[in-house]
Design a protein around this motif. Sequence first.
Motif, short mmCIF file in Angstrom:
data_model
loop_
_atom_site.label_atom_id
_atom_site.label_comp_id
_atom_site.label_asym_id
_atom_site.label_seq_id
_atom_site.Cartn_x
_atom_site.Cartn_y
_atom_site.Cartn_z
N GLU A 157 -4.05 -19.64 -2.44
CA GLU A 157 -3.39 -18.79 -3.44
C GLU A 157 -2.57 -17.70 -2.76
O GLU A 157 -1.46 -17.38 -3.19
CB GLU A 157 -4.44 -18.16 -4.36
CG GLU A 157 -5.08 -19.11 -5.34
CD GLU A 157 -6.16 -18.43 -6.16
OE1 GLU A 157 -6.00 -18.35 -7.40
OE2 GLU A 157 -7.15 -17.95 -5.58
N ILE A 158 -3.13 -17.14 -1.69
CA ILE A 158 -2.42 -16.08 -0.97
C ILE A 158 -1.14 -16.62 -0.34
O ILE A 158 -0.07 -16.01 -0.45
CB ILE A 158 -3.34 -15.46 0.10
CG1 ILE A 158 -4.48 -14.69 -0.57
CG2 ILE A 158 -2.54 -14.53 1.02
CD1 ILE A 158 -5.53 -14.18 0.40
N SER A 159 -1.24 -17.77 0.32
CA SER A 159 -0.06 -18.37 0.96
C SER A 159 1.02 -18.70 -0.05
O SER A 159 2.21 -18.45 0.17
CB SER A 159 -0.47 -19.64 1.72
OG SER A 159 -1.37 -19.33 2.77
N ARG A 160 0.61 -19.24 -1.20
CA ARG A 160 1.58 -19.59 -2.24
C ARG A 160 2.24 -18.33 -2.81
O ARG A 160 3.46 -18.31 -3.06
CB ARG A 160 0.89 -20.38 -3.35
CG ARG A 160 1.84 -20.91 -4.41
CD ARG A 160 1.21 -21.98 -5.28
NE ARG A 160 -0.01 -21.51 -5.95
CZ ARG A 160 -1.24 -21.91 -5.64
NH1 ARG A 160 -1.43 -22.77 -4.65
NH2 ARG A 160 -2.29 -21.45 -6.30
N TYR A 161 1.46 -17.27 -2.97
CA TYR A 161 2.02 -16.02 -3.51
C TYR A 161 3.07 -15.46 -2.57
O TYR A 161 4.13 -14.99 -3.01
CB TYR A 161 0.89 -15.01 -3.72
CG TYR A 161 1.33 -13.71 -4.37
CD1 TYR A 161 1.33 -13.58 -5.76
CD2 TYR A 161 1.76 -12.63 -3.61
CE1 TYR A 161 1.73 -12.39 -6.36
CE2 TYR A 161 2.17 -11.45 -4.20
CZ TYR A 161 2.15 -11.33 -5.57
OH TYR A 161 2.57 -10.18 -6.17
N PHE A 169 7.86 -9.41 0.81
CA PHE A 169 7.22 -9.33 2.12
C PHE A 169 8.19 -9.49 3.29
O PHE A 169 7.88 -9.09 4.41
CB PHE A 169 6.12 -10.41 2.23
CG PHE A 169 5.09 -10.31 1.14
CD1 PHE A 169 4.10 -9.34 1.22
CD2 PHE A 169 5.12 -11.16 0.05
CE1 PHE A 169 3.14 -9.23 0.22
CE2 PHE A 169 4.16 -11.06 -0.95
CZ PHE A 169 3.17 -10.09 -0.86
N GLY A 170 9.34 -10.09 3.04
CA GLY A 170 10.31 -10.29 4.11
C GLY A 170 11.21 -9.09 4.30
O GLY A 170 11.12 -8.10 3.57
N PRO A 171 12.09 -9.15 5.29
CA PRO A 171 13.03 -8.04 5.49
C PRO A 171 13.99 -7.93 4.31
O PRO A 171 14.35 -8.94 3.70
CB PRO A 171 13.76 -8.43 6.78
CG PRO A 171 13.63 -9.91 6.84
CD PRO A 171 12.32 -10.25 6.23
N ARG A 172 14.37 -6.73 3.96
CA ARG A 172 15.29 -6.55 2.84
C ARG A 172 16.12 -5.29 3.06
O ARG A 172 15.72 -4.38 3.79
CB ARG A 172 14.53 -6.45 1.52
CG ARG A 172 13.58 -5.27 1.43
CD ARG A 172 12.72 -5.36 0.17
NE ARG A 172 11.88 -4.19 -0.03
CZ ARG A 172 10.70 -4.03 0.54
NH1 ARG A 172 10.23 -4.97 1.33
NH2 ARG A 172 9.99 -2.94 0.32
N GLN A 279 -1.84 -7.51 1.37
CA GLN A 279 -1.16 -7.04 0.17
C GLN A 279 -1.13 -8.11 -0.91
O GLN A 279 -1.30 -7.82 -2.10
CB GLN A 279 0.27 -6.59 0.52
CG GLN A 279 1.07 -6.04 -0.64
CD GLN A 279 0.49 -4.76 -1.23
OE1 GLN A 279 -0.28 -4.06 -0.57
NE2 GLN A 279 0.83 -4.47 -2.48
N ALA A 280 -0.90 -9.36 -0.51
CA ALA A 280 -0.89 -10.46 -1.48
C ALA A 280 -2.26 -10.62 -2.13
O ALA A 280 -2.37 -10.83 -3.35
CB ALA A 280 -0.47 -11.76 -0.79
#
Length: 314
Positions: A157-161, A169-172, A279-280
């Motif tokens: 579930e965490i990986s899918r989220y 979660f990625g750079p932005r 965090q997820a």
Amino acid sequence: MGPIVLLALSWTLMCLVAGCTEGNASSAPSDPAATNTAASGGSDGLDQAVAAIGGTSITRQQLIDRLLANYGAQTLRTLMLRIAVEQEAADQGIEVTEDDIAAELRRMSQGYDSEDQFYDSMREQLGMSPEEVRGDVVYRLKLEQLAILPVKVSDEEISRYIEEHEEEFGPRTELRISHIAVPNSELAKRILGKLEAGEEFKSLAMEYSTDEFTSDAGGDLGWVQTNDPFVAPEVIQTAENLEIGQSAGPIETENGIELIQLTGKNVVQAMDSEEARKQAHRELALGNSISLSDLENQLLAKYGAQILDSSLKS
């Protein structure tokens, strides 16, 4: 921000009462009308004047009474909740680490130019010191951990989220944009001429913008992400190609015609894998847990919270 405001008020009340015995309150001109309305403080300083206006003094007791009448019930509840959550967290073996606190403060200060600016904003808007902000963070993190304690979340579930919320979660890139909304192209071109002549964007926004929510602030939209659904994509695309301080327009959007200025640009680094998964897990668990307000009510009942002064019952 509700709890943090009430905590600030509780500190204010305690400081006011503590100040009575320190003998530091400055004297102000005495006024019979004010003295008659103040509760008798005797030698403990409650009848000392803390302010004066037009020859009328305001006593410490009057100020405390007004604060208690307006905010006493809410503030008392906040103080009882602090005690209940501390006791329950200790019973359940829950601890908040320095890393947890630092990560939450980083999250809260996103959108500010710096951590110092974040704390300055908390002080100006809420009267909170960095230590008081930190105290609120510790309380909230413990309450959340209590709420999610019985919730199970799988690694899958965490990986899918994380995959489905890559932008979280990625750079932005975050942009700080100011805008001037105008009804027609003719006015937009006239304002552009004023900008080219050296007039300030902020002043022109206050004078001409039809966006009543931002005009008083000089058109400031705050920090927005490049995928922000509430800002026209044409505005974001144009802003991405500007240097800080540059203006552009007119830009036609579904909301009308806008002129914009880029006032800030910030690249947020991607979370490391461990922090992202933590965090997820938090987001997923909170989504399936009891609401925090319901948990607070349960803890007040569990620890037998009683309001002994009827005037402080909400």
